[in-house]
Design a protein around this motif. Structure first.
Motif, PDB file in Angstrom:
ATOM      1  N   THR A   1       0.576  -5.903 -20.300  1.00  0.00           N
ATOM      2  CA  THR A   1       0.186  -5.425 -21.621  1.00  0.00           C
ATOM      3  C   THR A   1      -1.305  -5.204 -21.740  1.00  0.00           C
ATOM      4  N   HIS A   2      -1.664  -4.254 -22.599  1.00  0.00           N
ATOM      5  CA  HIS A   2      -3.077  -4.055 -22.945  1.00  0.00           C
ATOM      6  C   HIS A   2      -3.342  -4.665 -24.313  1.00  0.00           C
ATOM      7  N   ASP A   3      -2.283  -5.183 -24.932  1.00  0.00           N
ATOM      8  CA  ASP A   3      -2.367  -5.648 -26.312  1.00  0.00           C
ATOM      9  C   ASP A   3      -2.865  -7.098 -26.336  1.00  0.00           C
TER      10      ASP A   3
ATOM     11  N   SER B   1       0.852  -1.192   0.000  1.00  0.00           N
ATOM     12  CA  SER B   1       0.000   0.000   0.000  1.00  0.00           C
ATOM     13  C   SER B   1       0.884   1.238   0.000  1.00  0.00           C
ATOM     14  N   PHE B   2       0.299   2.331  -0.405  1.00  0.00           N
ATOM     15  CA  PHE B   2       1.001   3.621  -0.428  1.00  0.00           C
ATOM     16  C   PHE B   2       0.224   4.608   0.427  1.00  0.00           C
ATOM     17  N   GLY B   3       0.927   5.544   1.060  1.00  0.00           N
ATOM     18  CA  GLY B   3       0.264   6.587   1.835  1.00  0.00           C
ATOM     19  C   GLY B   3      -0.125   6.110   3.224  1.00  0.00           C
TER      20      GLY B   3
ATOM     21  N   ARG C   1      -4.413   6.270   2.690  1.00  0.00           N
ATOM     22  CA  ARG C   1      -3.785   4.982   2.419  1.00  0.00           C
ATOM     23  C   ARG C   1      -4.470   4.261   1.254  1.00  0.00           C
ATOM     24  N   LEU C   2      -3.645   3.799   0.336  1.00  0.00           N
ATOM     25  CA  LEU C   2      -4.168   3.139  -0.857  1.00  0.00           C
ATOM     26  C   LEU C   2      -3.614   1.720  -0.896  1.00  0.00           C
ATOM     27  N   GLU C   3      -4.490   0.749  -0.726  1.00  0.00           N
ATOM     28  CA  GLU C   3      -4.051  -0.643  -0.783  1.00  0.00           C
ATOM     29  C   GLU C   3      -4.028  -1.082  -2.241  1.00  0.00           C
ATOM     30  N   VAL C   4      -2.835  -1.209  -2.773  1.00  0.00           N
ATOM     31  CA  VAL C   4      -2.723  -1.501  -4.211  1.00  0.00           C
ATOM     32  C   VAL C   4      -2.732  -3.011  -4.467  1.00  0.00           C
ATOM     33  N   LEU C   5      -1.988  -3.772  -3.663  1.00  0.00           N
ATOM     34  CA  LEU C   5      -1.953  -5.229  -3.842  1.00  0.00           C
ATOM     35  C   LEU C   5      -2.408  -5.894  -2.545  1.00  0.00           C
TER      36      LEU C   5
ATOM     37  N   ASP D   1       7.186  -4.211 -18.819  1.00  0.00           N
ATOM     38  CA  ASP D   1       6.032  -3.385 -18.459  1.00  0.00           C
ATOM     39  C   ASP D   1       5.564  -2.608 -19.688  1.00  0.00           C
ATOM     40  N   GLU D   2       4.537  -3.086 -20.331  1.00  0.00           N
ATOM     41  CA  GLU D   2       3.993  -2.494 -21.558  1.00  0.00           C
ATOM     42  C   GLU D   2       5.103  -2.198 -22.569  1.00  0.00           C
ATOM     43  N   PRO D   3       5.847  -3.245 -22.970  1.00  0.00           N
ATOM     44  CA  PRO D   3       7.013  -3.009 -23.822  1.00  0.00           C
ATOM     45  C   PRO D   3       6.672  -2.517 -25.220  1.00  0.00           C
TER      46      PRO D   3
ATOM     47  N   GLY E   1      -4.996  -5.209 -16.599  1.00  0.00           N
ATOM     48  CA  GLY E   1      -5.734  -4.494 -15.555  1.00  0.00           C
ATOM     49  C   GLY E   1      -5.820  -3.030 -15.941  1.00  0.00           C
ATOM     50  N   SER E   2      -6.789  -2.328 -15.379  1.00  0.00           N
ATOM     51  CA  SER E   2      -6.973  -0.935 -15.779  1.00  0.00           C
ATOM     52  C   SER E   2      -5.834  -0.070 -15.251  1.00  0.00           C
ATOM     53  N   SER E   3      -5.750   1.155 -15.747  1.00  0.00           N
ATOM     54  CA  SER E   3      -4.697   2.073 -15.317  1.00  0.00           C
ATOM     55  C   SER E   3      -4.826   2.320 -13.815  1.00  0.00           C
ATOM     56  N   GLY E   4      -3.709   2.195 -13.096  1.00  0.00           N
ATOM     57  CA  GLY E   4      -3.725   2.417 -11.650  1.00  0.00           C
ATOM     58  C   GLY E   4      -4.086   1.171 -10.848  1.00  0.00           C
ATOM     59  N   SER E   5      -4.261   0.032 -11.526  1.00  0.00           N
ATOM     60  CA  SER E   5      -4.675  -1.184 -10.802  1.00  0.00           C
ATOM     61  C   SER E   5      -3.500  -1.858 -10.081  1.00  0.00           C
ATOM     62  N   GLY E   6      -2.271  -1.432 -10.369  1.00  0.00           N
ATOM     63  CA  GLY E   6      -1.132  -1.977  -9.626  1.00  0.00           C
ATOM     64  C   GLY E   6      -0.211  -2.881 -10.432  1.00  0.00           C
ATOM     65  N   LYS E   7      -0.347  -2.858 -11.751  1.00  0.00           N
ATOM     66  CA  LYS E   7       0.469  -3.747 -12.596  1.00  0.00           C
ATOM     67  C   LYS E   7       1.968  -3.452 -12.464  1.00  0.00           C
ATOM     68  N   SER E   8       2.314  -2.159 -12.579  1.00  0.00           N
ATOM     69  CA  SER E   8       3.745  -1.811 -12.476  1.00  0.00           C
ATOM     70  C   SER E   8       4.263  -2.105 -11.074  1.00  0.00           C
ATOM     71  N   THR E   9       3.424  -1.816 -10.083  1.00  0.00           N
ATOM     72  CA  THR E   9       3.818  -2.085  -8.692  1.00  0.00           C
ATOM     73  C   THR E   9       4.142  -3.567  -8.525  1.00  0.00           C
ATOM     74  N   LEU E  10       3.282  -4.432  -9.055  1.00  0.00           N
ATOM     75  CA  LEU E  10       3.507  -5.877  -8.937  1.00  0.00           C
ATOM     76  C   LEU E  10       4.772  -6.294  -9.680  1.00  0.00           C
TER      77      LEU E  10
ATOM     78  N   TYR F   1      11.313  -1.363 -18.208  1.00  0.00           N
ATOM     79  CA  TYR F   1      10.471  -0.419 -17.470  1.00  0.00           C
ATOM     80  C   TYR F   1       9.427   0.206 -18.387  1.00  0.00           C
ATOM     81  N   GLN F   2       8.305   0.592 -17.769  1.00  0.00           N
ATOM     82  CA  GLN F   2       7.252   1.247 -18.549  1.00  0.00           C
ATOM     83  C   GLN F   2       7.781   2.538 -19.183  1.00  0.00           C
ATOM     84  N   PHE F   3       8.637   3.248 -18.459  1.00  0.00           N
ATOM     85  CA  PHE F   3       9.129   4.517 -19.000  1.00  0.00           C
ATOM     86  C   PHE F   3      10.643   4.454 -19.257  1.00  0.00           C
TER      87      PHE F   3
END
Ligand SMILES: Nc1ncnc2c1ncn2[C@@H]1O[C@H](COP(=O)(O)OP(=O)(O)OP(=O)(O)O)[C@@H](O)[C@H]1O
Ligand SMILES: [Mg+2]
Length: 228
Positions: A206-208, A17-19, A24-28, A173-175, A45-54, A96-98
């Motif tokens: 991936t979203h593809d 979680s963050f915060g 507090r945001l429980e991501v996973l 991550d979304e290569p 998973g949708s944007s912000g669902s925790g994919k990069s975090t995982l 990395y995503q970015f």
């Protein structure tokens, strides 16, 4: 321990979680996942669902609040940051995503970097990096720094950097996020070719749907839980 166990990547009951307090945001929430050598999995998973975090947690780039991650039979939470860094360098490739390319280094130097970190002879490192850069179709851009590359070219440099060490597991991550279909498909062929030759495992955010349909399994993160 069998070879399969040795090379598998897994996480068990991971929470993150963050915060704090009301923020507090429980991501996973209790996420468990495993992948064996030669297997492939998509994480959607949708944007912000925790994919990069995982993915960061699976790659040892971040630690969970609770739960464990194991790679090659080793538990990340019991290792120091530098030990985790060594494990990553030896067995994991991370896209990395970015990108996170080093801005002051050329495409070729960026790709060679993980080999130089391993203290491979610089001439050999550059030779391998040149070959890998060729495989992603970027020989002509070897001398460009990231600011002189397009978004898709940076993504391909990042893929080459992740693959140059011939990892046993590639986490991406979304290569292909910024790539057109033709280049995305060419990149996928490189990844699948390496997967069949080296029996590496693939975990791809991936979203593809064209990508996820080609992987052995597809998971979806919803409300902090990983559903198959
Ligand atoms: N360091 C951080 N501090 C606070 N919140 C964070 C941090 N990192 C991520 N988050 C939050 O955690 C949630 C999950 O982020 P994450 O980057 O894992 O999502 P994602 O599924 O990869 O999204 P996207 O598809 O947009 O890349 C988001 O709501 C994000 O704002
Ligand atoms: Mg993300």
């Amino acid at each position: 321990m069998s070879e399969i166990d040795e090379t598998s990547l897994s996480c068990v009951k991971v929470c993150k979680s963050f915060g704090l307090g009301a923020q507090r945001l429980e991501v996973l929430k209790d996420v468990s996942f495993d992948i064996n050598r030669g297997e492939s999995a998509a994480i959607t998973g949708s944007s912000g669902s925790g994919k990069s975090t995982l993915l960061h947690i699976l790659g040892g780039l971040a630690l969970p609040d609770s739960g464990d991650v194991f790679f090659k039979g080793k538990q990340f939470s019991t290792q120091s940051e530098s030990e985790r860094g060594n494990v990553r360098n030896e067995g994991l490739g991370f896209v990395y995503q970015f990108h996170h390319l080093l801005q002051e280094f050329t495409a070729l130097e960026n790709v060679a970097m993980p080999l130089l970190v391993r203290r491979l002879d610089p001439n050999k490192a550059m030779g391998k990096a040149e070959k890998m850069l060729g495989q992603v179709g970027l020989s002509a851009r070897a001398g460009h720094v990231p600011a002189e590359l397009s978004g898709g070219e940076r993504q391909r440099v990042a893929l080459a950097r992740a693959l140059v060490t011939e990892p046993s597991c590639l986490l991406a991550d979304e290569p292909t996020g910024n790539l057109d279909r033709k280049i995305a498909d060419a990149m996928l062929e490189i990844v699948f070719d390496l997967q069949s030759k080296m029996k590496i495992s693939l975990v791809i955010v991936t979203h593809d749907q064209i990508i996820s349909s080609r992987l052995d399994s597809c998971y979806r993160l919803v409300d902090g839980r990983l559903n198959s």
